[in-house]
Design a protein around this motif. Structure first.
Motif, PDB file in Angstrom:
ATOM      1  N   LYS A 283      -0.244  -2.866  -6.446  1.00  0.00           N
ATOM      2  CA  LYS A 283      -0.637  -3.869  -7.237  1.00  0.00           C
ATOM      3  C   LYS A 283      -1.816  -3.596  -8.056  1.00  0.00           C
ATOM      4  CE  LYS A 283      -0.832  -8.075  -5.181  1.00  0.00           C
ATOM      5  NZ  LYS A 283      -1.290  -8.707  -4.178  1.00  0.00           N
ATOM      6  N   PRO A 284      -1.458  -2.997  -9.301  1.00  0.00           N
ATOM      7  CA  PRO A 284      -2.902  -2.297  -9.935  1.00  0.00           C
ATOM      8  C   PRO A 284      -3.488  -3.668 -10.724  1.00  0.00           C
ATOM      9  CG  PRO A 284      -0.798  -1.969 -11.299  1.00  0.00           C
ATOM     10  CD  PRO A 284      -0.444  -2.370  -9.862  1.00  0.00           C
ATOM     11  N   LEU A 285      -4.583  -3.173 -10.458  1.00  0.00           N
ATOM     12  CA  LEU A 285      -5.696  -4.347 -11.496  1.00  0.00           C
ATOM     13  C   LEU A 285      -5.446  -4.468 -12.820  1.00  0.00           C
ATOM     14  CD1 LEU A 285      -8.877  -3.870  -9.345  1.00  0.00           C
ATOM     15  CD2 LEU A 285      -7.460  -5.383  -9.020  1.00  0.00           C
ATOM     16  N   VAL A 286      -5.818  -5.812 -13.344  1.00  0.00           N
ATOM     17  CA  VAL A 286      -5.594  -5.956 -14.783  1.00  0.00           C
ATOM     18  C   VAL A 286      -7.121  -5.770 -15.197  1.00  0.00           C
ATOM     19  CG1 VAL A 286      -5.131  -7.459 -16.632  1.00  0.00           C
ATOM     20  CG2 VAL A 286      -3.781  -7.337 -14.616  1.00  0.00           C
ATOM     21  N   GLU A 287      -7.337  -4.367 -15.724  1.00  0.00           N
ATOM     22  CA  GLU A 287      -8.496  -4.175 -16.446  1.00  0.00           C
ATOM     23  C   GLU A 287      -8.108  -3.320 -17.651  1.00  0.00           C
ATOM     24  OE1 GLU A 287      -9.318  -0.311 -13.525  1.00  0.00           O
ATOM     25  OE2 GLU A 287     -10.436  -2.238 -13.061  1.00  0.00           O
ATOM     26  N   PRO A 288      -9.369  -3.138 -18.408  1.00  0.00           N
ATOM     27  CA  PRO A 288      -9.150  -2.522 -19.712  1.00  0.00           C
ATOM     28  C   PRO A 288      -8.580  -1.174 -19.632  1.00  0.00           C
ATOM     29  CG  PRO A 288     -11.522  -3.245 -19.665  1.00  0.00           C
ATOM     30  CD  PRO A 288     -10.871  -3.476 -18.326  1.00  0.00           C
ATOM     31  N   MET A 289      -8.938  -0.363 -18.402  1.00  0.00           N
ATOM     32  CA  MET A 289      -8.283   0.633 -18.292  1.00  0.00           C
ATOM     33  C   MET A 289      -6.425   0.685 -18.034  1.00  0.00           C
ATOM     34  SD  MET A 289      -9.010   4.008 -18.024  1.00  0.00           S
ATOM     35  CE  MET A 289      -8.826   5.433 -17.137  1.00  0.00           C
ATOM     36  N   THR A 290      -5.999  -0.367 -17.378  1.00  0.00           N
ATOM     37  CA  THR A 290      -4.558  -0.636 -17.037  1.00  0.00           C
ATOM     38  C   THR A 290      -3.866  -1.471 -18.377  1.00  0.00           C
ATOM     39  OG1 THR A 290      -4.968  -2.495 -15.791  1.00  0.00           O
ATOM     40  CG2 THR A 290      -4.945   0.096 -15.077  1.00  0.00           C
ATOM     41  N   TRP A 291      -4.621  -1.995 -19.156  1.00  0.00           N
ATOM     42  CA  TRP A 291      -4.052  -2.736 -20.316  1.00  0.00           C
ATOM     43  C   TRP A 291      -2.960  -2.324 -21.032  1.00  0.00           C
ATOM     44  CZ3 TRP A 291      -8.851  -5.163 -23.193  1.00  0.00           C
ATOM     45  CH2 TRP A 291      -9.438  -6.022 -22.370  1.00  0.00           C
ATOM     46  N   PRO A 292      -2.882  -0.941 -21.316  1.00  0.00           N
ATOM     47  CA  PRO A 292      -1.633  -0.504 -21.997  1.00  0.00           C
ATOM     48  C   PRO A 292      -0.412  -0.464 -20.887  1.00  0.00           C
ATOM     49  CG  PRO A 292      -3.620   0.973 -22.208  1.00  0.00           C
ATOM     50  CD  PRO A 292      -3.876  -0.222 -21.413  1.00  0.00           C
TER      51      PRO A 292
ATOM     52  N   LEU B 230       0.925  -1.160   0.117  1.00  0.00           N
ATOM     53  CA  LEU B 230       0.027   0.053   0.036  1.00  0.00           C
ATOM     54  C   LEU B 230       0.768   1.032  -0.210  1.00  0.00           C
ATOM     55  CD1 LEU B 230      -2.626  -1.159   2.676  1.00  0.00           C
ATOM     56  CD2 LEU B 230      -2.724  -1.115   0.227  1.00  0.00           C
ATOM     57  N   ARG B 231       0.522   2.280  -0.968  1.00  0.00           N
ATOM     58  CA  ARG B 231       1.333   3.396  -0.980  1.00  0.00           C
ATOM     59  C   ARG B 231       0.939   4.415  -0.203  1.00  0.00           C
ATOM     60  NH1 ARG B 231       3.126   4.739  -6.164  1.00  0.00           N
ATOM     61  NH2 ARG B 231       1.686   3.124  -6.946  1.00  0.00           N
ATOM     62  N   CYS B 232       1.790   5.323   0.439  1.00  0.00           N
ATOM     63  CA  CYS B 232       1.561   6.019   1.363  1.00  0.00           C
ATOM     64  C   CYS B 232       0.810   7.449   0.528  1.00  0.00           C
ATOM     65  CB  CYS B 232       2.727   6.722   2.150  1.00  0.00           C
ATOM     66  SG  CYS B 232       2.607   8.162   3.355  1.00  0.00           S
ATOM     67  N   ILE B 233      -0.286   7.934   1.055  1.00  0.00           N
ATOM     68  CA  ILE B 233      -0.907   8.980   0.255  1.00  0.00           C
ATOM     69  C   ILE B 233      -0.010  10.228   0.370  1.00  0.00           C
ATOM     70  CG2 ILE B 233      -3.083  10.445   0.237  1.00  0.00           C
ATOM     71  CD1 ILE B 233      -3.391   7.418  -0.433  1.00  0.00           C
TER      72      ILE B 233
ATOM     73  N   TYR C 188      -9.418   5.700  -1.272  1.00  0.00           N
ATOM     74  CA  TYR C 188      -8.304   6.585  -1.593  1.00  0.00           C
ATOM     75  C   TYR C 188      -8.005   6.416  -3.482  1.00  0.00           C
ATOM     76  CZ  TYR C 188      -7.268   7.232   2.901  1.00  0.00           C
ATOM     77  OH  TYR C 188      -7.274   7.579   4.346  1.00  0.00           O
ATOM     78  N   GLY C 189      -8.797   5.364  -4.041  1.00  0.00           N
ATOM     79  CA  GLY C 189      -8.459   5.175  -5.171  1.00  0.00           C
ATOM     80  C   GLY C 189      -7.410   4.156  -5.440  1.00  0.00           C
ATOM     81  N   GLN C 190      -7.383   3.587  -6.720  1.00  0.00           N
ATOM     82  CA  GLN C 190      -6.349   2.516  -7.251  1.00  0.00           C
ATOM     83  C   GLN C 190      -5.032   3.023  -7.033  1.00  0.00           C
ATOM     84  OE1 GLN C 190      -7.521  -0.586  -8.294  1.00  0.00           O
ATOM     85  NE2 GLN C 190      -5.504  -0.963  -8.383  1.00  0.00           N
ATOM     86  N   TRP C 191      -4.514   4.134  -7.236  1.00  0.00           N
ATOM     87  CA  TRP C 191      -3.497   4.522  -6.810  1.00  0.00           C
ATOM     88  C   TRP C 191      -2.820   4.223  -5.613  1.00  0.00           C
ATOM     89  CZ3 TRP C 191      -0.650   7.726  -3.761  1.00  0.00           C
ATOM     90  CH2 TRP C 191       0.632   8.312  -4.168  1.00  0.00           C
ATOM     91  N   VAL C 192      -3.687   4.099  -4.367  1.00  0.00           N
ATOM     92  CA  VAL C 192      -3.077   3.652  -3.297  1.00  0.00           C
ATOM     93  C   VAL C 192      -2.269   2.321  -3.113  1.00  0.00           C
ATOM     94  CG1 VAL C 192      -5.057   2.272  -2.099  1.00  0.00           C
ATOM     95  CG2 VAL C 192      -3.420   3.626  -0.818  1.00  0.00           C
ATOM     96  N   SER C 193      -2.479   1.401  -4.233  1.00  0.00           N
ATOM     97  CA  SER C 193      -2.056   0.163  -4.147  1.00  0.00           C
ATOM     98  C   SER C 193      -0.998  -0.053  -5.280  1.00  0.00           C
ATOM     99  CB  SER C 193      -3.298  -0.984  -4.847  1.00  0.00           C
ATOM    100  OG  SER C 193      -2.900  -2.188  -4.702  1.00  0.00           O
TER     101      SER C 193
ATOM    102  N   TRP D  89     -11.146  -1.990   0.463  1.00  0.00           N
ATOM    103  CA  TRP D  89     -11.737  -0.831   1.314  1.00  0.00           C
ATOM    104  C   TRP D  89     -10.789   0.295   0.952  1.00  0.00           C
ATOM    105  CZ3 TRP D  89     -10.160   2.484   5.275  1.00  0.00           C
ATOM    106  CH2 TRP D  89     -11.479   3.205   5.804  1.00  0.00           C
ATOM    107  N   LEU D  90      -9.539   0.228   1.175  1.00  0.00           N
ATOM    108  CA  LEU D  90      -8.737   1.394   0.944  1.00  0.00           C
ATOM    109  C   LEU D  90      -8.642   1.876  -0.420  1.00  0.00           C
ATOM    110  CD1 LEU D  90      -5.683   0.206   3.255  1.00  0.00           C
ATOM    111  CD2 LEU D  90      -7.191   2.170   3.491  1.00  0.00           C
TER     112      LEU D  90
END
Length: 130
Positions: free
Chosen positions: A97-106, A44-47, A90-95, A85-86
């Motif tokens: 480990k980004p999810l593999v979804e159409p938005m992150t395929w590139p 988890l990334r520090c905000i 806080y949004g996907q940026w807090v992790s 929950w986090l």
């Protein structure tokens, strides 16, 4: 002169004088739960710091997040549920480990494309030198 001193002293007032949350800097008594919490905190990334995990950051908010993770783990909540929950808060940026979804395929495909392009260019370069 007083204005200049106030500008210099302002960052010193950024953190509160409140004591840290109970589990911010203390380990859980159960080693298995602490290991789960530590593993999650490293992902988890520090905000505030943005370049550090909450496990490594000295920011007050990171301490609050560590305390929250440890409290929820101690209550029996699963690490993935805490991560979700986090992310919702806080949004996907807090992790880290980004999810593999159409938005992150590139993001996932770019290294493969660049490796392929590099191999293609290197192959052409080696052929010319023969």
């Amino acid at each position: 002169m007083a204005f200049a001193l106030a500008l210099v002293a302002t960052p010193a007032l950024a953190d509160s004088n409140l004591p840290a949350a109970k589990w911010a800097n203390e380990q859980l008594p159960d080693p298995r739960q602490e290991a789960e919490a530590r593993t999650l905190m490293l992902t988890l990334r520090c905000i505030v710091c943005q370049g550090q995990s909450i496990a490594d950051s000295d920011a007050e908010l990171a301490g609050d997040m560590r305390a929250m993770v440890r409290t929820r783990i101690a209550a029996g909540e699963k690490p993935e549920a805490i991560r979700q929950w986090l992310i919702e808060r806080y949004g996907q940026w807090v992790s880290y480990k980004p999810l593999v979804e159409p938005m992150t395929w590139p993001l996932w495909l770019a290294p493969l494309v660049l490796l392929g392009l590099g191999a293609f260019l290197a192959r052409g370069r080696f052929r010319r030198h023969r």
